[in-house]
Design a protein around this motif. Structure first.
Motif, PDB file in Angstrom:
ATOM      1  N   GLY A 509      27.822 -30.282  20.455  1.00  0.00           N
ATOM      2  CA  GLY A 509      27.305 -29.436  19.392  1.00  0.00           C
ATOM      3  C   GLY A 509      26.759 -28.123  19.923  1.00  0.00           C
ATOM      4  N   ASP A 510      26.467 -27.219  18.980  1.00  0.00           N
ATOM      5  CA  ASP A 510      26.022 -25.889  19.368  1.00  0.00           C
ATOM      6  C   ASP A 510      24.497 -25.767  19.442  1.00  0.00           C
ATOM      7  N   ARG A 511      23.797 -26.882  19.326  1.00  0.00           N
ATOM      8  CA  ARG A 511      22.343 -26.870  19.479  1.00  0.00           C
ATOM      9  C   ARG A 511      21.974 -27.653  20.729  1.00  0.00           C
ATOM     10  N   ALA A 512      20.831 -27.311  21.316  1.00  0.00           N
ATOM     11  CA  ALA A 512      20.412 -27.996  22.542  1.00  0.00           C
ATOM     12  C   ALA A 512      18.894 -28.025  22.625  1.00  0.00           C
ATOM     13  N   ALA A 513      18.382 -29.031  23.312  1.00  0.00           N
ATOM     14  CA  ALA A 513      16.960 -29.156  23.623  1.00  0.00           C
ATOM     15  C   ALA A 513      16.850 -29.749  25.017  1.00  0.00           C
ATOM     16  N   PHE A 514      15.703 -29.531  25.679  1.00  0.00           N
ATOM     17  CA  PHE A 514      15.550 -30.125  26.998  1.00  0.00           C
ATOM     18  C   PHE A 514      14.080 -30.413  27.262  1.00  0.00           C
ATOM     19  N   SER A 515      13.854 -31.324  28.211  1.00  0.00           N
ATOM     20  CA  SER A 515      12.497 -31.646  28.650  1.00  0.00           C
ATOM     21  C   SER A 515      12.517 -31.779  30.161  1.00  0.00           C
ATOM     22  N   VAL A 516      11.357 -31.505  30.761  1.00  0.00           N
ATOM     23  CA  VAL A 516      11.253 -31.494  32.222  1.00  0.00           C
ATOM     24  C   VAL A 516      10.064 -32.344  32.639  1.00  0.00           C
ATOM     25  N   SER A 517      10.265 -33.227  33.604  1.00  0.00           N
ATOM     26  CA  SER A 517       9.169 -33.967  34.217  1.00  0.00           C
ATOM     27  C   SER A 517       9.342 -33.875  35.730  1.00  0.00           C
ATOM     28  N   ALA A 518       8.445 -34.533  36.468  1.00  0.00           N
ATOM     29  CA  ALA A 518       8.517 -34.468  37.923  1.00  0.00           C
ATOM     30  C   ALA A 518       9.797 -35.083  38.459  1.00  0.00           C
ATOM     31  N   GLY A 519      10.354 -36.058  37.731  1.00  0.00           N
ATOM     32  CA  GLY A 519      11.525 -36.742  38.253  1.00  0.00           C
ATOM     33  C   GLY A 519      12.798 -36.532  37.483  1.00  0.00           C
ATOM     34  N   LEU A 520      12.769 -35.782  36.375  1.00  0.00           N
ATOM     35  CA  LEU A 520      13.969 -35.693  35.548  1.00  0.00           C
ATOM     36  C   LEU A 520      13.963 -34.444  34.676  1.00  0.00           C
ATOM     37  N   VAL A 521      15.140 -33.829  34.590  1.00  0.00           N
ATOM     38  CA  VAL A 521      15.418 -32.830  33.562  1.00  0.00           C
ATOM     39  C   VAL A 521      16.429 -33.451  32.615  1.00  0.00           C
ATOM     40  N   CYS A 522      16.064 -33.519  31.341  1.00  0.00           N
ATOM     41  CA  CYS A 522      16.951 -34.100  30.342  1.00  0.00           C
ATOM     42  C   CYS A 522      17.426 -33.027  29.379  1.00  0.00           C
ATOM     43  N   LEU A 523      18.734 -32.883  29.256  1.00  0.00           N
ATOM     44  CA  LEU A 523      19.343 -31.936  28.326  1.00  0.00           C
ATOM     45  C   LEU A 523      20.027 -32.722  27.215  1.00  0.00           C
ATOM     46  N   VAL A 524      19.736 -32.361  25.970  1.00  0.00           N
ATOM     47  CA  VAL A 524      20.345 -33.021  24.821  1.00  0.00           C
ATOM     48  C   VAL A 524      21.077 -31.981  23.988  1.00  0.00           C
ATOM     49  N   THR A 525      22.350 -32.286  23.636  1.00  0.00           N
ATOM     50  CA  THR A 525      23.114 -31.404  22.761  1.00  0.00           C
ATOM     51  C   THR A 525      23.372 -32.119  21.435  1.00  0.00           C
ATOM     52  N   CYS A 526      23.536 -31.325  20.380  1.00  0.00           N
ATOM     53  CA  CYS A 526      23.794 -31.906  19.062  1.00  0.00           C
ATOM     54  C   CYS A 526      24.346 -30.813  18.156  1.00  0.00           C
ATOM     55  N   THR A 527      24.603 -31.162  16.927  1.00  0.00           N
ATOM     56  CA  THR A 527      25.019 -30.180  15.924  1.00  0.00           C
ATOM     57  C   THR A 527      24.049 -30.238  14.761  1.00  0.00           C
ATOM     58  N   ARG A 528      24.120 -29.281  13.877  1.00  0.00           N
ATOM     59  CA  ARG A 528      23.184 -29.205  12.754  1.00  0.00           C
ATOM     60  C   ARG A 528      23.543 -30.221  11.675  1.00  0.00           C
ATOM     61  N   TYR A 529      22.512 -30.874  11.136  1.00  0.00           N
ATOM     62  CA  TYR A 529      22.713 -31.865  10.086  1.00  0.00           C
ATOM     63  C   TYR A 529      21.812 -31.590   8.884  1.00  0.00           C
ATOM     64  N   GLY A 530      21.315 -30.376   8.770  1.00  0.00           N
ATOM     65  CA  GLY A 530      20.373 -30.087   7.717  1.00  0.00           C
ATOM     66  C   GLY A 530      20.971 -30.150   6.323  1.00  0.00           C
ATOM     67  N   THR A 531      22.254 -29.780   6.174  1.00  0.00           N
ATOM     68  CA  THR A 531      22.902 -29.797   4.863  1.00  0.00           C
ATOM     69  C   THR A 531      24.254 -30.493   4.971  1.00  0.00           C
ATOM     70  N   LEU A 569      12.153 -34.120  21.362  1.00  0.00           N
ATOM     71  CA  LEU A 569      12.426 -34.741  22.655  1.00  0.00           C
ATOM     72  C   LEU A 569      11.094 -34.875  23.381  1.00  0.00           C
ATOM     73  N   HIS A 570      10.808 -36.054  23.958  1.00  0.00           N
ATOM     74  CA  HIS A 570       9.518 -36.267  24.612  1.00  0.00           C
ATOM     75  C   HIS A 570       9.672 -37.223  25.775  1.00  0.00           C
ATOM     76  N   GLN A 571       9.081 -36.870  26.932  1.00  0.00           N
ATOM     77  CA  GLN A 571       9.100 -37.734  28.108  1.00  0.00           C
ATOM     78  C   GLN A 571       7.697 -38.241  28.413  1.00  0.00           C
TER      79      GLN A 571
END
Length: 784
Positions: A509-531, A569-571
């Motif tokens: 999908g054309d949307r993305a979010a990410f989170s960072v911790s001491a041991g991991l970077v997590c990238l999540v992709t998705c598409t819009r589902y608002g409508t 997104l939460h670690q």
């Protein structure tokens, strides 16, 4: 009413190391500032001679942009000097309130100041202390004041050996080394520093300890970053960077003359003078109103009072008394009225009012009346008296600190993040790292389509999410800004199944979010589902999660979730919680969307929590309690058990309320656009509530730090906002009682950051306010 030299002394404006400054009124009704010398100094023959020379020197200066000394009596038992008023904010106050000047505005200011300096030099003097607080912006233009330390070469014998005359950041290097006779070039240097400040909102040699500023002046280079070039400059003329850079040359002979500077600035002016434009004119009118109010409420004034200070025949003056100078021209000598406190070198003033109506209380308390030459900057610390006819009695005496910006910078629509001693500005074109205390640029990393930045001790992780290309994470060296690694195209992630690595595989999908911790970077992709349209055009794509080593960028794992949009997104505790939504989120619904909990070690699904997306942080691995404002209610939720500890319904007008997630001094704070409340964290009961204080525009909740809660409020003691929304500036209020502790006129603030800087950080104790495309940094209340 006391008189001195034919002037009635209307009110004591302030007191400093050299003497007192009074608001005076001549027999003709003209308002003046009367400076009197302390008795112990008047008894010193050497000081009395210095005062005589100072008055004579100031009276010899005549120019359209210089204030005038009207009368003086150095031989009096109580030596005094009277000057005309120059009504308006200082340049410091104008830049703090309105932000840096545009090139054409800067040119008009530079031409006027160069003409003023030329008048000083024509009298055989060198000012030697040009700085923003010595420039008062009036309806007739900028006025140069305070010639209290101007000297001719014959007077050098009266200056003590080793004494440095001037203000750090604006002192020419030759004044620091004492090499050669100070000449007109020292004022050219100061003019260059002053114009650089007006153009960027920060001193060119930074802020901080005096010795550090002086060292940078002698050995560093001026910070002219962000200085706009001048469009339409005549052929052959240099741009602003070249002109101001040459003014700030270490060698006096390398600097342009005042006439050359005047010629360059005059060629670049555009349209009406800066001080005639509405934004500046509004500040000037406010100063005029405040002077009129002070005079009208002074003891012994008749009902008609003195002539209107806005009348050109009765000029009045005020300025923002900076802590860097006082009546005697000495740093740190800011005059103070009895019962007030002003901390030195922090750009602030404490305001107190005894027995005054709130409506009459000066909105710019902490500004100052600066009466022209040789008066210096005088703190606006007058105590007002009297009552309005409709008042039943005097209001309680408010006491708070007025913040003054240490530096400002234009940032457009960029967002700011604080980490340690640094600020990170992010927009769609790149990332800029600034020193939090001085505003100096550490590095710039250009990159398009940036949607998130997470700073760290050694690395800064940046998320790029182009609309039609694959999202990626870039890791930058925190010290240099140099790229260390990049995830590249996620389609090449080696943990993706082979069928998803084929060229014809369904795209992310054309949307993305990410989170960072001491041991991991997590990238999540998705598409819009608002409508429904977005779901249909997005192809009902599933969300996908990618794990990377945060130090090296090495791929670790891949996980494909359900067909939904990721909204959070939460670690925590070795888990990653992914909140998803298959339809538009409705605050009216009590039932949330699913929450997927992944193991951070390998990305496998540990459990799914139906309806868990509304409380993203409540999942296995989390501890403690957080507060939420969802579904028309305020709730406190135990994160480990997901149990609701307490819940309160919101009224219709409070539906947009935000709440601080964690407790401070046993309280959580909630805010709408015009109401600020404190609730007991354990029970949800209201401790206190305030109207006309709300949350900043772009924040869901107020900022809480150091036992203070920050919100957007109206002018202290002023009338209610006509549109019902307080937009005067930022308030810092005691988190326990709601009492006003600190205020700064910032305008309609988008966001407020308060930096603790972390352990060992030197940039702690700062408040960063984003408003109208300007980022302003103030000394935090606890540091003042």
């Amino acid at each position: 009413m006391e008189q001195l030299g034919g002037y009635r002394l209307v009110a004591l404006l302030g007191e400093g190391g050299m003497g007192r400054v009074h608001l005076g009124r001549a027999a003709s009704g003209r308002l003046v500032a009367v400076k009197t010398v302390h008795e112990h100094l008047a008894a010193d023959p050497q000081f009395r001679e210095r005062f005589r020379r100072e008055a004579a020197a100031a009276r010899s200066v005549a120019g359209p942009f210089t204030a005038a000394v009207l009368d003086a009596d150095p031989a009096s038992v109580r030596p005094w000097l009277a000057t005309e008023f120059c009504t308006g904010p200082t340049l410091t106050g104008a830049v703090s309130a309105l932000g840096p000047l545009a090139p054409g505005e800067l040119a008009a200011l530079g031409a006027a100041l160069a003409e003023a300096i030329a008048a000083v030099h024509a009298a055989g003097l060198v000012h030697r202390d040009l700085k923003p607080s010595n420039i008062v912006v009036t309806r007739d233009g900028p006025m140069v004041i305070d010639f209290g330390i101007a000297r001719t070469s014959a007077e050098e014998s009266l200056t003590e050996s080793g004494e440095i005359v001037g203000s750090p950041g604006f002192i020419a290097p030759e004044l620091l080394t004492g090499t050669g006779e100070p000449g007109p070039a020292v004022d050219v240097f100061a003019l260059g520093a002053l114009l650089a400040y007006a153009a960027t909102g920060r001193p060119p040699f930074g802020t901080g300890a005096v010795h550090q500023v002086l060292y940078r002046t002698m050995h560093g280079s001026a910070d002219l970053d962000g200085l706009a070039e001048t469009p339409g400059a005549r052929e052959g003329a240099t741009g602003w960077r070249d002109l101001l850079g040459s003014c700030l040359s270490r060698e006096p002979d390398d600097r342009p003359t005042v006439a050359e500077t005047l010629t360059a600035c005059a060629a670049w002016t555009e349209g009406d003078p800066w001080w005639e434009r509405e934004a500046v004119a509004g500040l000037i009118r406010r100063r005029e109103d405040e002077v009129a109010a002070l005079v009208a409420n002074a003891p012994g004034m008749t009902a008609t009072g003195p002539a209107d200070p806005a009348d050109p025949t009765h000029p009045a003056a005020d300025s923002d008394g900076e802590p860097e100078g006082g009546p005697d021209g000495e740093p740190g000598g800011e005059p103070r009225a009895p019962g007030t406190e002003v901390a030195p070198d922090m750009g602030s003033a404490t305001v107190a009012s005894r027995g005054a109506s709130r409506r009459r209380f000066l909105r710019w308390g902490g500004a100052a009346l600066a009466g022209g030459s040789a008066i210096g900057t005088v703190a606006w610390l007058a105590s007002l008296t009297g009552r309005d006819g409709e008042d039943d009695g005097p209001d309680p005496p408010p006491s708070y600190t007025l913040g003054r910006a240490l530096w400002t910078r234009g940032i457009g629509k960029a967002s700011a993040t604080r980490y340690g001693d640094f600020l990170y500005l992010t927009d769609t074109d790149g990332v800029i790292r600034l020193d939090a205390r001085s505003g100096a640029v550490s590095w710039t990393h250009p990159a398009e389509d940036i949607s998130g930045v997470v700073p760290g001790e050694k690395l800064v992780h940046v998320l790029r999410a182009p609309s039609f290309l694959s999202s990626e994470i870039i890791a930058l060296d925190a010290t240099t800004g140099v790229q260390k690694w990049s995830t590249g195209d996620v389609r090449h992630h080696p943990r993706r199944p082979p069928e998803l690595r084929r060229p014809d595989a369904p795209a992310d999908g054309d949307r993305a979010a990410f989170s960072v911790s001491a041991g991991l970077v997590c990238l999540v992709t998705c598409t819009r589902y608002g409508t429904r349209w977005e779901r249909r055009t997005g192809g009902n794509r599933p969300w996908r999660a990618y794990g990377y080593d945060p130090r090296t960028g090495d791929p670790l794992w891949f996980h494909q979730g359900g067909a939904a949009e990721v909204v959070g997104l939460h670690q925590a505790g070795g888990r990653i919680a992914v909140a998803s939504a298959r339809s538009s989120f409705s605050d009216e619904s009590e039932e949330g969307e699913p929450l997927a909990v992944l193991r951070a070690a390998d990305g496998t699904l540990e459990r799914g929590i139906p309806g868990g997306s509304r409380y993203l942080e409540a999942h296995p691995g989390s501890r403690g309690a957080l507060c939420y404002a969802t579904g028309g209610r305020l709730r406190s939720v135990d994160l480990a058990t997901r149990r609701t500890r307490w819940s309160r319904a919101l009224s219709e007008e409070q539906r947009e309320a935000g709440i601080t997630p964690t407790a401070t001094v046993g309280l959580v704070h909630t805010a709408t656009h015009d109401t600020l409340k404190a609730l007991e964290a354990e029970t949800g009961r209201t401790r206190w509530s305030l109207k006309d204080v709300g949350r900043p525009t772009d924040q869901a909740a107020p900022t809480v730090s150091g036992g203070l809660v920050y919100g957007l409020g109206r002018s202290p003691g002023g009338e209610e906002s006509p549109d019902g929304r307080p937009t005067w500036g930022v308030h810092a209020r005691d988190a326990t009682t709601g009492a006003l502790v600190w205020a700064a006129e910032t305008g309609d603030a988008r966001s407020v950051l308060v930096g603790d800087g972390g352990e060992g950080a030197t940039g702690s104790g700062l408040v960063h306010v984003s408003a109208d495309g300007i980022l302003s940094t103030y000394a935090a209340p606890e540091q003042i």
